[in-house]
Design a protein around this motif. Structure first.
Motif, short mmCIF file in Angstrom:
data_model
loop_
_atom_site.label_atom_id
_atom_site.label_comp_id
_atom_site.label_asym_id
_atom_site.label_seq_id
_atom_site.Cartn_x
_atom_site.Cartn_y
_atom_site.Cartn_z
N PHE A 1 0.45 -1.10 0.10
CA PHE A 1 0.02 0.35 -0.23
C PHE A 1 0.61 1.35 0.31
CE2 PHE A 1 -2.79 -3.09 1.72
CZ PHE A 1 -4.02 -2.60 1.24
N TYR B 1 -7.71 -8.88 -0.62
CA TYR B 1 -8.01 -7.94 -0.04
C TYR B 1 -7.14 -7.02 -0.85
CZ TYR B 1 -10.23 -3.86 2.51
OH TYR B 1 -10.30 -3.00 3.17
N SER B 2 -5.91 -7.39 0.10
CA SER B 2 -5.19 -6.48 0.22
C SER B 2 -4.54 -6.07 -1.35
CB SER B 2 -3.97 -6.46 0.48
OG SER B 2 -3.56 -6.89 2.45
N GLU C 1 -6.43 -6.05 -4.28
CA GLU C 1 -7.55 -5.71 -4.90
C GLU C 1 -7.79 -4.20 -4.54
OE1 GLU C 1 -9.98 -6.28 -6.84
OE2 GLU C 1 -8.90 -8.04 -7.31
N GLU C 2 -7.08 -3.90 -3.49
CA GLU C 2 -7.41 -2.32 -2.70
C GLU C 2 -6.16 -1.91 -3.13
OE1 GLU C 2 -9.31 -1.03 -0.36
OE2 GLU C 2 -10.37 -2.71 -0.81
N ILE C 3 -4.98 -2.35 -3.40
CA ILE C 3 -4.11 -1.81 -4.28
C ILE C 3 -4.32 -2.19 -5.62
CG2 ILE C 3 -1.34 -2.40 -5.24
CD1 ILE C 3 -1.28 -3.54 -2.11
N ARG C 4 -5.01 -2.38 -6.13
CA ARG C 4 -5.81 -2.70 -7.80
C ARG C 4 -6.08 -1.18 -7.75
NH1 ARG C 4 -5.89 -6.38 -11.83
NH2 ARG C 4 -5.79 -8.12 -10.75
N ARG C 5 -7.75 -0.83 -6.88
CA ARG C 5 -8.32 0.09 -6.83
C ARG C 5 -7.61 1.28 -6.86
NH1 ARG C 5 -12.21 -3.06 -4.84
NH2 ARG C 5 -11.62 -3.08 -2.74
N LYS C 6 -6.52 1.54 -5.98
CA LYS C 6 -5.64 2.99 -5.44
C LYS C 6 -5.42 3.07 -7.23
CE LYS C 6 -2.46 4.32 -2.64
NZ LYS C 6 -1.93 3.89 -1.53
#
Length: 189
Positions: A35, A62-63, A65-70
């Protein structure tokens, strides 16, 4: 296995992912290191995005997908490559580094790009009619279809968004869905 040649820069989370990807492709990676993406990494990503294009290839957890969204928020026209959790899992650890070179090359070769024009090709009703919502096996069917189309897994809302975001052609959707259903029915007999 002959390596897949990739012009775009593949964005991964860490060094082990880079090693795995480079066993499968002839190309270049940039590591986010989780992140906390440093300023110099953002600058490198920006340059690669403008000059070569990016393919985002994060872990199916989860991590990741969050990095991908960012990353997608900052680089909206990047390619998106996905592995299933099964492909990326080894002894309870989930990561791209656990997939085979063949699975990695296949995922990258199926990378999808967000269309510049946002057109809703699919509706929630389409998902219900296809059995991707509202059935006891809908989640499993979405998982199989997501893998076949190279868009990854998602709950109903996320899956619908991916179908439209990546402009998945109706004929590809129907063909893969039919193949999966025929394969599943054939195993029951």
């Amino acid at each position: 296995m002959e390596k897949l040649k990739v012009e775009e820069v593949i964005v991964v989370e860490g060094r082990d992912d880079t090693n795995a990807v480079l066993r499968a492709i002839d190309g270049m990676t940039i590591e986010t290191h989780g992140f906390g993406i440093r300023q110099e990494t953002w600058e490198l990503l920006e340059k690669a995005y403008r000059e070569k294009g990016l393919i985002l290839f994060t872990d199916p957890d989860y991590s990741g997908e969050e990095i991908r969204r960012k990353l997608t928020a900052r680089f909206p026209e990047s390619g998106q490559a996905f592995l299933t959790r099964t492909q990326a899992e080894k002894k309870g650890d989930i990561g791209i580094e656990n997939a085979s070179p063949e699975e990695i090359a296949a995922a990258i070769s199926k990378a999808h790009y967000t269309g510049r024009k946002k057109v809703a090709i699919y509706s929630e009703e389409d998902l219900y009619e296809a059995g991707l919502l509202g059935e006891g096996n809908s989640a499993a069917l979405r998982q199989k279809l997501g893998a076949a189309l190279g868009i990854g897994y998602g709950n109903g809302r996320a899956f619908l968004k991916k179908l439209n975001q990546f402009s998945i052609r109706r004929e590809d959707f129907e063909k893969k869905l039919r193949e999966i259903k025929e394969n599943t029915e054939g195993k029951k007999e």
